[in-house]
Design an enzyme around this catalytic site. Structure first.
Site, PDB file in Angstrom:
ATOM      1  N   ASP A   1     -23.567  -7.777  -6.588  1.00  0.00           N
ATOM      2  CA  ASP A   1     -23.607  -8.204  -7.986  1.00  0.00           C
ATOM      3  C   ASP A   1     -23.993  -9.671  -8.020  1.00  0.00           C
ATOM      4  OD1 ASP A   1     -22.826  -5.723  -8.948  1.00  0.00           O
ATOM      5  OD2 ASP A   1     -20.707  -6.238  -9.026  1.00  0.00           O
TER       6      ASP A   1
ATOM      7  N   ASP B   1     -25.890  -1.723 -12.695  1.00  0.00           N
ATOM      8  CA  ASP B   1     -24.744  -1.631 -13.603  1.00  0.00           C
ATOM      9  C   ASP B   1     -25.207  -1.517 -15.049  1.00  0.00           C
ATOM     10  OD1 ASP B   1     -23.118  -1.940 -11.372  1.00  0.00           O
ATOM     11  OD2 ASP B   1     -22.816  -4.085 -11.700  1.00  0.00           O
TER      12      ASP B   1
END
Length: 156
Positions: A117, A136
């Site tokens: 991320d 995501d």
């Protein structure tokens, strides 16, 4: 189904290319933070070994494989369901977006042991402590698309 596969491929590719560009090429994995357009867009390295916001993360190898299996089962279920549903084109595209994102995060778990991320966005006095990635975003958009663009059939 062709729309689904093309969309999944595009989303998967965008996710993996963005991760390679930022995490590897810009060396975010070592630098840990790059301010792009503060506070609106920053790159912050976060290795997520859980699900959303690190839930169920405990850095164990068994949990890594459980989460890979869960993502693959959900992707398989979405494929099965969408074939039975036979929605309008936006339903297929939504399923492709979700599946492409899910597979992008699966590849991260296989290669790195956790999901990479790096996107961090804040605004208007709110400081966001979390990071996320293209996959995501795709999973979120795909799930909402499935809600809005499927289920139109009237019972017989």
């Amino acid at each position: 189904m062709r729309r689904l596969w093309i969309t999944a491929f595009i989303v998967f590719t965008l996710d993996q290319v963005s991760k390679w560009a930022v995490v590897q090429s810009m060396d975010l994995k070592t630098r840990l933070a790059i301010d792009v357009w503060p506070p609106f867009l920053n790159f912050r390295m976060a290795w997520n070994d859980g699900v959303n916001f690190g839930l169920f993360g405990n850095s164990t190898d068994i949990m890594r494989w459980v989460l890979i299996a869960v993502a693959l089962v959900i992707s398989g279920w979405v494929l099965w369901w969408i074939r039975r549903e036979d929605p309008k084109p936006m339903g297929y595209i939504s399923a492709g977006i979700l599946i492409g994102g899910a597979l992008g995060n699966v590849i991260d778990r296989i290669i790195y042991g956790a999901v990479a991320d790096f996107l961090n966005m804040s605004c208007c006095g709110f400081t966001n402590p979390y990071a996320f990635n293209v996959a995501d975003i795709a999973i979120f958009i795909g799930a909402f698309g499935l809600i809005f663009f499927t289920g139109d059939k009237k019972p017989a």
